[in-house]
Design a protein around this motif. Structure first.
Motif, PDB file in Angstrom:
ATOM      1  N   GLU A 143       0.837  -1.211   0.000  1.00 37.44           N
ATOM      2  CA  GLU A 143       0.000   0.000   0.000  1.00 37.44           C
ATOM      3  C   GLU A 143       0.866   1.253   0.000  1.00 37.44           C
ATOM      4  O   GLU A 143       0.581   2.228  -0.687  1.00 37.44           O
ATOM      5  N   GLY A 144       1.933   1.183   0.764  1.00 34.68           N
ATOM      6  CA  GLY A 144       2.783   2.363   0.926  1.00 34.68           C
ATOM      7  C   GLY A 144       3.455   2.790  -0.369  1.00 34.68           C
ATOM      8  O   GLY A 144       3.804   3.955  -0.546  1.00 34.68           O
ATOM      9  N   ASP A 145       3.653   1.841  -1.292  1.00 33.70           N
ATOM     10  CA  ASP A 145       4.289   2.184  -2.573  1.00 33.70           C
ATOM     11  C   ASP A 145       3.280   2.775  -3.547  1.00 33.70           C
ATOM     12  O   ASP A 145       3.633   3.153  -4.649  1.00 33.70           O
ATOM     13  N   GLY A 146       2.016   2.797  -3.118  1.00 29.79           N
ATOM     14  CA  GLY A 146       0.996   3.372  -3.988  1.00 29.79           C
ATOM     15  C   GLY A 146       0.531   2.431  -5.067  1.00 29.79           C
ATOM     16  O   GLY A 146       0.177   2.860  -6.153  1.00 29.79           O
ATOM     17  N   LEU A 147       0.547   1.121  -4.805  1.00 31.77           N
ATOM     18  CA  LEU A 147      -0.005   0.180  -5.786  1.00 31.77           C
ATOM     19  C   LEU A 147      -1.521   0.359  -5.805  1.00 31.77           C
ATOM     20  O   LEU A 147      -2.180   0.197  -4.799  1.00 31.77           O
ATOM     21  N   LEU A 148      -2.025   0.749  -6.941  1.00 30.87           N
ATOM     22  CA  LEU A 148      -3.451   1.008  -7.068  1.00 30.87           C
ATOM     23  C   LEU A 148      -4.086  -0.021  -7.988  1.00 30.87           C
ATOM     24  O   LEU A 148      -3.458  -0.486  -8.933  1.00 30.87           O
ATOM     25  N   GLU A 149      -5.321  -0.340  -7.693  1.00 32.56           N
ATOM     26  CA  GLU A 149      -6.044  -1.285  -8.541  1.00 32.56           C
ATOM     27  C   GLU A 149      -7.472  -0.787  -8.741  1.00 32.56           C
ATOM     28  O   GLU A 149      -8.040  -0.152  -7.857  1.00 32.56           O
ATOM     29  N   ARG A 150      -8.018  -1.103  -9.904  1.00 36.28           N
ATOM     30  CA  ARG A 150      -9.441  -0.839 -10.062  1.00 36.28           C
ATOM     31  C   ARG A 150     -10.005  -1.853 -11.064  1.00 36.28           C
ATOM     32  O   ARG A 150      -9.411  -2.111 -12.109  1.00 36.28           O
ATOM     33  N   ALA A 151     -11.145  -2.404 -10.717  1.00 34.48           N
ATOM     34  CA  ALA A 151     -11.808  -3.344 -11.618  1.00 34.48           C
ATOM     35  C   ALA A 151     -12.687  -2.553 -12.582  1.00 34.48           C
ATOM     36  O   ALA A 151     -13.379  -1.624 -12.186  1.00 34.48           O
ATOM     37  N   VAL A 152     -12.599  -2.882 -13.851  1.00 35.44           N
ATOM     38  CA  VAL A 152     -13.449  -2.217 -14.849  1.00 35.44           C
ATOM     39  C   VAL A 152     -14.044  -3.282 -15.770  1.00 35.44           C
ATOM     40  O   VAL A 152     -13.482  -4.363 -15.936  1.00 35.44           O
ATOM     41  N   VAL A 153     -15.157  -2.953 -16.391  1.00 36.48           N
ATOM     42  CA  VAL A 153     -15.791  -3.894 -17.320  1.00 36.48           C
ATOM     43  C   VAL A 153     -15.696  -3.335 -18.732  1.00 36.48           C
ATOM     44  O   VAL A 153     -16.011  -2.164 -18.971  1.00 36.48           O
ATOM     45  N   LEU A 154     -15.212  -4.181 -19.654  1.00 34.66           N
ATOM     46  CA  LEU A 154     -15.089  -3.764 -21.055  1.00 34.66           C
ATOM     47  C   LEU A 154     -16.486  -3.612 -21.644  1.00 34.66           C
ATOM     48  O   LEU A 154     -17.290  -4.538 -21.582  1.00 34.66           O
ATOM     49  N   ARG A 155     -16.755  -2.475 -22.257  1.00 34.17           N
ATOM     50  CA  ARG A 155     -18.110  -2.205 -22.727  1.00 34.17           C
ATOM     51  C   ARG A 155     -18.329  -2.555 -24.199  1.00 34.17           C
ATOM     52  O   ARG A 155     -19.445  -2.860 -24.605  1.00 34.17           O
ATOM     53  N   ASN A 156     -17.280  -2.459 -25.006  1.00 38.99           N
ATOM     54  CA  ASN A 156     -17.526  -2.698 -26.442  1.00 38.99           C
ATOM     55  C   ASN A 156     -17.498  -4.189 -26.723  1.00 38.99           C
ATOM     56  O   ASN A 156     -16.726  -4.944 -26.124  1.00 38.99           O
ATOM     57  N   GLU A 157     -18.328  -4.599 -27.663  1.00 38.30           N
ATOM     58  CA  GLU A 157     -18.552  -6.025 -27.907  1.00 38.30           C
ATOM     59  C   GLU A 157     -17.265  -6.769 -28.281  1.00 38.30           C
ATOM     60  O   GLU A 157     -16.995  -7.860 -27.809  1.00 38.30           O
ATOM     61  N   LEU A 158     -16.438  -6.143 -29.110  1.00 37.01           N
ATOM     62  CA  LEU A 158     -15.247  -6.838 -29.611  1.00 37.01           C
ATOM     63  C   LEU A 158     -14.069  -6.799 -28.648  1.00 37.01           C
ATOM     64  O   LEU A 158     -13.045  -7.441 -28.873  1.00 37.01           O
ATOM     65  N   GLY A 159     -14.210  -6.017 -27.573  1.00 39.90           N
ATOM     66  CA  GLY A 159     -13.158  -6.000 -26.566  1.00 39.90           C
ATOM     67  C   GLY A 159     -11.854  -5.389 -27.046  1.00 39.90           C
ATOM     68  O   GLY A 159     -11.846  -4.492 -27.893  1.00 39.90           O
TER      69      GLY A 159
END
Lengths: 233, 208
Positions: A143-159
């Motif tokens: 955490e201290g190194d600033g490792l960030l994460e975020r889950a996202v969902v691909l919206r376009n059909e072909l990815g």
């Protein structure tokens, strides 16, 4: 000022097609096709390649890619015969994948050696080897190194096919951060267009965007917005 | 006494003219194990060389070879362009600003040409390429340097012909013929053949 590309092919149509494809993903890169002989036949034209080399250079150097045997020799000879101080390298790379990887890398402002490496690394992707996996390890980056994460969902059909993958790589190219994208159990470097395409991520897939570094927050926000935008598709 | 700029021009002209004679044979050899364009490409290149030689204005033997090199590079189109172009270019460099070519210089030029061809095409002896003709030619030339240009080139041409013939049983490891693998065996390599033909013409034309 970006590194330029020259596409050396035995066929004018092939060179033009590869240049067109790569240019779609890298609109600000000078990509010059040099295909066929001067009289319009199949073969390589030394003078044509030399002229393309001059036109592709904007001061940052030029990477040349080639299709078959004599195209490599013509490209090397053109580089050796330069009378102006252009820095140029001939990349040993599969033509299409190498051109796309190099173009996206050049678009991001990388230097000559980096663009040449991006092209050369395309070999591994073509052979289905090493996906340039880049696990941002929780144990290494706490955490201290600033490792960030975020889950996202691909919206376009072909990815993450070619164009969205290129847009993704370009979005993080100039940021001071290591960025990876995880899909299922695969995690790849978000800077590599070929690695992103290799994820095979489709519309509806959940991706985990991870970043560490000074601009990690900016990288995460930018990618989340882009991936969830549907890339205008 | 060695070969003057006029002698060298005449020799290169003779080599260029002989390509026309051998065009069909080279086309046929290349059709067997390549893409059939070797004779056509060389013919186009050396026809352009003849036109350049007609223009004259050479200040030494090296400049004749240099113009030959750049013309071949610009006009041949296939692998033979960069390869023969590099060979003539390196040979020109080896001659330097000499106003006459003697046996030693001729042998040096051949050795430089071979070195250039190997660097450009990355072929080794036994790969079934022009290197198989040029390598023994250089060895033969270097052992006859004291006998004058004509003797050096004749020895080189003899050795090149033998070297070219030795490519028949070989399996190609470089160039278009290598795509054929084992099926390339039993055929004379067109590049080795054209090298021998060119050296023979240069030798016959050398008067001293």
């Amino acid at each position: 000022m970006r590194v330029g590309l020259v596409i050396v092919s035995h066929s004018a149509a092939l060179a033009a097609g590869v240049a067109e494809l790569a240019a779609q993903m890298a609109p600000d890169v000078r990509i010059m096709p040099a295909g066929g002989t001067a009289d319009g036949g199949l073969g390589t034209d030394f003078d044509g390649v030399s002229a393309a080399l001059e036109r592709a250079d904007s001061g940052a150097g030029v990477v040349l890619l080639y299709d078959l045997g004599s195209a490599q020799m013509t490209a090397e000879l053109a580089v050796e015969s330069l009378t102006t101080p252009i820095r140029a390298i001939v990349a040993d790379a599969p033509l299409v994948e190498g051109a796309v990887a190099a173009a996206v890398c050049a678009q991001g402002g990388a230097d000559l050696d980096a663009v040449g490496s991006a092209a050369a690394m395309a070999h591994a992707f073509v052979q289905g080897e090493a996906f340039d996996e880049m696990e941002l390890d929780r144990h290494v980056y706490g955490e201290g190194d600033g490792l960030l994460e975020r889950a996202v969902v691909l919206r376009n059909e072909l990815g993450l096919h070619a164009r969205p993958a290129a847009l993704t790589a370009r979005a993080v190219a100039e940021l001071d951060a290591e960025v990876s994208i995880r899909c299922g159990d695969q995690e790849v470097d978000a800077h590599s267009v070929l690695a992103l395409m290799g994820l095979g991520a489709r519309g509806g897939d959940e991706l985990l965007v991870r970043a560490v570094g000074r601009e990690a927050r900016h990288a995460i926000d930018t990618l989340a917005e882009l991936l969830e935008s549907g890339f205008g598709e | 006494m060695g070969c003057s700029v006029e002698d060298v021009t005449a020799a290169v002209r003779a080599a260029a003219e002989v390509v026309r004679e051998y065009r069909d044979e080279l086309v046929e050899l290349d059709r067997e194990i390549g893409d059939g364009d070797h004779g056509e490409n060389l013919h186009r290149g050396f026809t352009a060389v003849l036109a350049k030689l007609d223009g004259g204005g050479f200040d030494g033997p090296a400049s004749v070879l240099k113009v030959t090199a750049t013309t071949l590079i610009s006009t041949v189109g296939g692998a033979a362009g960069p390869l023969y172009g590099t060979a003539f270019l390196r040979a020109a460099t080896a001659l330097g600003d000499a106003s006459e070519v003697d046996g030693q210089l001729a042998a040096n030029a051949l050795a430089a040409a071979l070195e250039g061809v190997v660097a450009r095409g990355k072929a080794a002896p036994g790969d079934k390429t022009m290197v198989d003709a040029l390598t023994p030619a250089v060895t033969a030339a270097q052992s006859t340097v004291d006998s004058g240009v004509r003797a050096v080139l004749l020895a080189a041409a003899d050795a090149a012909e033998e070297g070219a013939a030795s490519t028949v049983p070989l399996v190609a490891r470089k160039g278009r013929a290598s795509y054929l693998g084992e099926r390339s065996a039993g055929h004379l390599d067109p590049g080795a053949r054209s090298t021998a033909v060119l050296l023979r013409a240069l030798a016959e034309a050398a008067r001293r």
